[in-house]
Write a protein that holds these residues in place. Structure first.
Motif, PDB file in Angstrom:
ATOM      1  N   VAL A 195       2.631  -2.281  -1.380  1.00  0.00           N
ATOM      2  CA  VAL A 195       2.367  -1.404  -0.234  1.00  0.00           C
ATOM      3  C   VAL A 195       1.295  -2.010   0.673  1.00  0.00           C
ATOM      4  O   VAL A 195       1.423  -1.987   1.909  1.00  0.00           O
ATOM      5  CB  VAL A 195       1.956   0.000  -0.725  1.00  0.00           C
ATOM      6  CG1 VAL A 195       1.400   0.831   0.420  1.00  0.00           C
ATOM      7  CG2 VAL A 195       3.154   0.709  -1.340  1.00  0.00           C
ATOM      8  N   ILE A 196       0.245  -2.555   0.081  1.00  0.00           N
ATOM      9  CA  ILE A 196      -0.797  -3.197   0.885  1.00  0.00           C
ATOM     10  C   ILE A 196      -0.231  -4.403   1.617  1.00  0.00           C
ATOM     11  O   ILE A 196      -0.495  -4.618   2.810  1.00  0.00           O
ATOM     12  CB  ILE A 196      -1.983  -3.623  -0.005  1.00  0.00           C
ATOM     13  CG1 ILE A 196      -2.689  -2.376  -0.580  1.00  0.00           C
ATOM     14  CG2 ILE A 196      -2.983  -4.475   0.779  1.00  0.00           C
ATOM     15  CD1 ILE A 196      -3.732  -2.683  -1.631  1.00  0.00           C
ATOM     16  N   LEU A 197       0.583  -5.199   0.918  1.00  0.00           N
ATOM     17  CA  LEU A 197       1.198  -6.373   1.522  1.00  0.00           C
ATOM     18  C   LEU A 197       2.134  -5.986   2.666  1.00  0.00           C
ATOM     19  O   LEU A 197       2.198  -6.663   3.697  1.00  0.00           O
ATOM     20  CB  LEU A 197       1.962  -7.160   0.457  1.00  0.00           C
ATOM     21  CG  LEU A 197       2.612  -8.478   0.901  1.00  0.00           C
ATOM     22  CD1 LEU A 197       1.560  -9.446   1.423  1.00  0.00           C
ATOM     23  CD2 LEU A 197       3.384  -9.093  -0.250  1.00  0.00           C
ATOM     24  N   LEU A 198       2.851  -4.868   2.512  1.00  0.00           N
ATOM     25  CA  LEU A 198       3.731  -4.372   3.572  1.00  0.00           C
ATOM     26  C   LEU A 198       2.918  -4.067   4.818  1.00  0.00           C
ATOM     27  O   LEU A 198       3.287  -4.452   5.939  1.00  0.00           O
ATOM     28  CB  LEU A 198       4.473  -3.123   3.097  1.00  0.00           C
ATOM     29  CG  LEU A 198       5.217  -2.308   4.173  1.00  0.00           C
ATOM     30  CD1 LEU A 198       6.218  -3.175   4.926  1.00  0.00           C
ATOM     31  CD2 LEU A 198       5.903  -1.103   3.548  1.00  0.00           C
ATOM     32  N   GLY A 199       1.806  -3.366   4.655  1.00  0.00           N
ATOM     33  CA  GLY A 199       0.962  -3.057   5.808  1.00  0.00           C
ATOM     34  C   GLY A 199       0.447  -4.314   6.481  1.00  0.00           C
ATOM     35  O   GLY A 199       0.471  -4.440   7.711  1.00  0.00           O
ATOM     36  N   LYS A 200       0.001  -5.259   5.681  1.00  0.00           N
ATOM     37  CA  LYS A 200      -0.515  -6.511   6.224  1.00  0.00           C
ATOM     38  C   LYS A 200       0.580  -7.265   6.970  1.00  0.00           C
ATOM     39  O   LYS A 200       0.351  -7.823   8.057  1.00  0.00           O
ATOM     40  CB  LYS A 200      -1.075  -7.365   5.090  1.00  0.00           C
ATOM     41  CG  LYS A 200      -1.630  -8.718   5.515  1.00  0.00           C
ATOM     42  CD  LYS A 200      -2.810  -8.595   6.453  1.00  0.00           C
ATOM     43  CE  LYS A 200      -3.431  -9.962   6.725  1.00  0.00           C
ATOM     44  NZ  LYS A 200      -4.511  -9.890   7.741  1.00  0.00           N
ATOM     45  N   SER A 252      -5.743  -9.322  -8.359  1.00  0.00           N
ATOM     46  CA  SER A 252      -5.145 -10.598  -8.766  1.00  0.00           C
ATOM     47  C   SER A 252      -3.774 -10.794  -8.113  1.00  0.00           C
ATOM     48  O   SER A 252      -3.407 -11.915  -7.738  1.00  0.00           O
ATOM     49  CB  SER A 252      -5.034 -10.675 -10.292  1.00  0.00           C
ATOM     50  OG  SER A 252      -4.074  -9.748 -10.790  1.00  0.00           O
ATOM     51  N   LEU A 253      -3.011  -9.707  -7.953  1.00  0.00           N
ATOM     52  CA  LEU A 253      -1.698  -9.809  -7.321  1.00  0.00           C
ATOM     53  C   LEU A 253      -1.828 -10.129  -5.833  1.00  0.00           C
ATOM     54  O   LEU A 253      -1.064 -10.934  -5.285  1.00  0.00           O
ATOM     55  CB  LEU A 253      -0.907  -8.517  -7.513  1.00  0.00           C
ATOM     56  CG  LEU A 253      -0.380  -8.260  -8.930  1.00  0.00           C
ATOM     57  CD1 LEU A 253       0.141  -6.838  -9.056  1.00  0.00           C
ATOM     58  CD2 LEU A 253       0.715  -9.265  -9.289  1.00  0.00           C
ATOM     59  N   LEU A 254      -2.775  -9.498  -5.155  1.00  0.00           N
ATOM     60  CA  LEU A 254      -3.000  -9.796  -3.740  1.00  0.00           C
ATOM     61  C   LEU A 254      -3.423 -11.249  -3.557  1.00  0.00           C
ATOM     62  O   LEU A 254      -2.966 -11.942  -2.638  1.00  0.00           O
ATOM     63  CB  LEU A 254      -4.060  -8.857  -3.163  1.00  0.00           C
ATOM     64  CG  LEU A 254      -3.671  -7.378  -3.037  1.00  0.00           C
ATOM     65  CD1 LEU A 254      -4.852  -6.563  -2.540  1.00  0.00           C
ATOM     66  CD2 LEU A 254      -2.477  -7.198  -2.107  1.00  0.00           C
ATOM     67  N   THR A 255      -4.271 -11.718  -4.454  1.00  0.00           N
ATOM     68  CA  THR A 255      -4.707 -13.116  -4.399  1.00  0.00           C
ATOM     69  C   THR A 255      -3.533 -14.059  -4.637  1.00  0.00           C
ATOM     70  O   THR A 255      -3.411 -15.103  -3.987  1.00  0.00           O
ATOM     71  CB  THR A 255      -5.810 -13.374  -5.448  1.00  0.00           C
ATOM     72  OG1 THR A 255      -6.931 -12.518  -5.174  1.00  0.00           O
ATOM     73  CG2 THR A 255      -6.270 -14.821  -5.418  1.00  0.00           C
ATOM     74  N   ALA A 256      -2.642 -13.659  -5.542  1.00  0.00           N
ATOM     75  CA  ALA A 256      -1.489 -14.507  -5.885  1.00  0.00           C
ATOM     76  C   ALA A 256      -0.556 -14.733  -4.705  1.00  0.00           C
ATOM     77  O   ALA A 256       0.122 -15.768  -4.638  1.00  0.00           O
ATOM     78  CB  ALA A 256      -0.719 -13.886  -7.051  1.00  0.00           C
ATOM     79  N   VAL A 257      -0.493 -13.775  -3.781  1.00  0.00           N
ATOM     80  CA  VAL A 257       0.391 -13.931  -2.611  1.00  0.00           C
ATOM     81  C   VAL A 257      -0.392 -14.296  -1.351  1.00  0.00           C
ATOM     82  O   VAL A 257       0.150 -14.246  -0.246  1.00  0.00           O
ATOM     83  CB  VAL A 257       1.217 -12.645  -2.369  1.00  0.00           C
ATOM     84  CG1 VAL A 257       2.197 -12.417  -3.504  1.00  0.00           C
ATOM     85  CG2 VAL A 257       0.321 -11.425  -2.188  1.00  0.00           C
ATOM     86  N   GLY A 258      -1.645 -14.643  -1.514  1.00  0.00           N
ATOM     87  CA  GLY A 258      -2.419 -15.162  -0.401  1.00  0.00           C
ATOM     88  C   GLY A 258      -2.981 -14.144   0.555  1.00  0.00           C
ATOM     89  O   GLY A 258      -3.315 -14.489   1.693  1.00  0.00           O
ATOM     90  N   VAL A 259      -3.091 -12.878   0.129  1.00  0.00           N
ATOM     91  CA  VAL A 259      -3.673 -11.853   0.995  1.00  0.00           C
ATOM     92  C   VAL A 259      -5.191 -11.836   0.814  1.00  0.00           C
ATOM     93  O   VAL A 259      -5.687 -11.582  -0.294  1.00  0.00           O
ATOM     94  CB  VAL A 259      -3.098 -10.459   0.681  1.00  0.00           C
ATOM     95  CG1 VAL A 259      -3.818  -9.389   1.506  1.00  0.00           C
ATOM     96  CG2 VAL A 259      -1.612 -10.423   0.971  1.00  0.00           C
ATOM     97  N   GLU A 260      -5.897 -12.109   1.876  1.00  0.00           N
ATOM     98  CA  GLU A 260      -7.356 -12.049   1.818  1.00  0.00           C
ATOM     99  C   GLU A 260      -7.807 -10.596   1.935  1.00  0.00           C
ATOM    100  O   GLU A 260      -7.246  -9.823   2.707  1.00  0.00           O
ATOM    101  CB  GLU A 260      -7.966 -12.887   2.939  1.00  0.00           C
ATOM    102  CG  GLU A 260      -7.647 -14.374   2.828  1.00  0.00           C
ATOM    103  CD  GLU A 260      -8.317 -15.184   3.931  1.00  0.00           C
ATOM    104  OE1 GLU A 260      -9.022 -14.578   4.768  1.00  0.00           O
ATOM    105  OE2 GLU A 260      -8.116 -16.408   3.953  1.00  0.00           O
ATOM    106  N   PHE A 261      -8.826 -10.230   1.175  1.00  0.00           N
ATOM    107  CA  PHE A 261      -9.319  -8.855   1.186  1.00  0.00           C
ATOM    108  C   PHE A 261     -10.787  -8.837   0.807  1.00  0.00           C
ATOM    109  O   PHE A 261     -11.330  -9.801   0.270  1.00  0.00           O
ATOM    110  CB  PHE A 261      -8.515  -7.994   0.207  1.00  0.00           C
ATOM    111  CG  PHE A 261      -8.613  -8.453  -1.226  1.00  0.00           C
ATOM    112  CD1 PHE A 261      -9.624  -8.003  -2.068  1.00  0.00           C
ATOM    113  CD2 PHE A 261      -7.694  -9.370  -1.739  1.00  0.00           C
ATOM    114  CE1 PHE A 261      -9.719  -8.436  -3.375  1.00  0.00           C
ATOM    115  CE2 PHE A 261      -7.770  -9.811  -3.046  1.00  0.00           C
ATOM    116  CZ  PHE A 261      -8.793  -9.347  -3.873  1.00  0.00           C
ATOM    117  N   THR A 262     -11.424  -7.713   1.122  1.00  0.00           N
ATOM    118  CA  THR A 262     -12.788  -7.471   0.671  1.00  0.00           C
ATOM    119  C   THR A 262     -12.803  -6.185  -0.135  1.00  0.00           C
ATOM    120  O   THR A 262     -11.989  -5.283   0.104  1.00  0.00           O
ATOM    121  CB  THR A 262     -13.765  -7.331   1.858  1.00  0.00           C
ATOM    122  OG1 THR A 262     -13.337  -6.244   2.692  1.00  0.00           O
ATOM    123  CG2 THR A 262     -13.800  -8.611   2.683  1.00  0.00           C
ATOM    124  N   VAL A 263     -13.695  -6.096  -1.090  1.00  0.00           N
ATOM    125  CA  VAL A 263     -13.869  -4.872  -1.868  1.00  0.00           C
ATOM    126  C   VAL A 263     -15.003  -4.083  -1.231  1.00  0.00           C
ATOM    127  O   VAL A 263     -16.133  -4.569  -1.133  1.00  0.00           O
ATOM    128  CB  VAL A 263     -14.182  -5.178  -3.341  1.00  0.00           C
ATOM    129  CG1 VAL A 263     -14.449  -3.884  -4.102  1.00  0.00           C
ATOM    130  CG2 VAL A 263     -13.031  -5.944  -3.982  1.00  0.00           C
TER     131      VAL A 263
END
Length: 429
Positions: A145-150, A243-254
């Motif tokens: 879902v996060i990747l879809l938005g991005k 870890s999944l977001l990192t695996a597909v190259g999505v940069e994020f901040t916590v």
């Protein structure tokens, strides 16, 4: 000219010239959602008030201050939807969509209504694109879902400006301990908190973190962080999402400060933040307890909402280019009543074959007709008069190059027109 009334405060008209841009953005969003297996749902613009009171939460600004609620002629309390998720959950349950197997994936393009002070990108009638997913508890669902938005922002050309910020607000079990810590901390600042936050202190101290008051916001900066109170399961879930977001190259901040504005969220929450504007263009998260709260069986769920109004402002700021072609491909001007009838017949034939065409509907002279054809940016024109009707042929003019070619206006008109233009329409029915 003096109008008897104007559009209500906080609303606006999306007029031709602008609506085409909105439609293109909607198509991009819907296209990306459908690539991820989401299908469109349309829900009523109003629901029974209790749906939002139970789902959104009675300690939120939305329920306390912003809902458009009224009593209908049957004495029922009705509310214009302030957000899209609750109606989607209700529709999923009422229509038995859970019988089709999980996950259920839905998207919607809708308007929501909140009574708040209008400002740039925030209206009382706000336009939203949202997605909802039911029945998927795994961290991979959060990541998708996060990747879809991005990916939507990337397709719109805003990818470099939009930053993904994520947080976990835990489950009811670990959040109970966090609430105790918050209550202790904010009680020491009770005299400084606004009246609304004082009322939240007993019912839901976490809502104080979302207060828009500068004073309360400053106090909240030093409040305990939810990430320090996560249970083992919630912590493991959040780490897997990362870890999944990192695996597909999505940069994020916590960002531990993200709690979202509605009570139904659990575990993963996130926002898509414009670095240029400094505010969120959308956000969402998990709401694993909401389906049960509304009357269904315990069902994991998550989703997001994107604000059309703010996104369109961002696209304008970044100078996004939209197609500027007119809708009319061929304008047929006519001189005389007989020619007008012929023009009307030819335009109708073009419409039946999927070709956008138009003719005079305002009894204008030839000069005014051609001026109108230029205004609507018709790439081709034909002028019909007595000579053209008698010969059965007319000049097709390319308005960009000035080139003219004689074509038949008889039974083979459509073939003749298409042979001389670059139209690539699918003429199948």
């Amino acid at each position: 000219m003096e109008l008897i009334t104007k559009a209500p405060k906080g609303t606006r008209d999306i007029i031709p010239g602008e609506s085409e841009k909105w439609a293109l953005v909607e198509d991009v969003m819907a296209g990306e959602a459908e690539l991820n297996g989401f299908s469109e749902i349309r829900t009523p613009v109003f629901e029974h008030t209790e749906l939002f009171e139970r789902s959104v939460g009675d300690t939120t600004d939305v329920v306390e201050k912003q809902m458009y609620t009224f009593t209908d002629k049957g004495g029922r309390s009705i509310t214009l939807r302030p957000e899209g998720t609750a109606g989607a959950v209700r529709a999923m349950l009422e229509n038995g969509m859970y019988n089709n197997g999980f996950p259920i994936k839905m998207y919607y393009k809708t308007s929501c209504y909140r009574y708040e002070k209008p400002q740039a990108g925030r209206m009382r009638e706000l336009h939203q694109f949202g997605v909802e997913m039911f029945g998927a508890a795994e961290p991979a669902a959060d990541a998708q879902v996060i990747l879809l938005g991005k990916s939507i922002f990337e397709r719109l050309g805003l990818g470099d400006d939009v930053q993904v910020a994520i947080n976990s607000i835990g489950c009811p079990t670990c959040r109970a301990e966090y609430h105790k810590a918050l209550k202790t901390y904010f009680t020491a600042h009770r005299e400084e908190l606004c009246e609304t936050c004082n009322s939240r202190l007993e019912r839901n101290p976490m809502r104080i973190l979302d207060c828009k008051s500068p004073v309360c916001g400053e106090i909240a900066k030093a409040a305990p962080k939810i990430l320090d109170y996560l249970c083992d399961d919630c912590r493991a879930h959040f780490e897997k999402v990362q870890s999944l977001l990192t695996a597909v190259g999505v940069e994020f901040t916590v960002d531990p400060g993200i709690v979202r504005g509605l009570d139904y969220y659990t575990r993963t929450v996130f926002e898509f933040i414009s670095t240029r504007f400094g505010y969120a263009l959308g956000g969402g998260g998990r709401y694993d307890g909401l389906v049960e709260e509304i009357g269904g069986k315990p069902t994991p769920a998550l989703g997001f909402g994107l604000g059309f109004d703010r996104i369109m402002l961002a696209l304008e700021e970044f100078g996004a280019e939209f197609p500027d072609d007119g809708k009319c491909e061929l304008y047929i001007a006519a001189m005389g009543e007989t020619a007008q009838v012929k023009a009307f017949q030819l335009v109708n034939a073009l419409h039946r074959c999927g070709v956008a065409a138009d003719c005079d509907l305002c009894a204008r002279g030839l000069k005014a007709q051609m001026k109108y054809a230029d205004k609507i940016r018709a790439p081709y024109t034909i002028v019909l008069g007595d000579n053209e009707l008698e010969s059965g042929r007319a000049e097709l003019k390319n308005m960009k190059t000035g080139e003219k070619k004689k074509i038949s206006i008889g039974e083979d008109f459509i073939d003749a027109y298409l042979a001389e233009t670059t139209a690539q329409e699918d003429l199948s029915f």
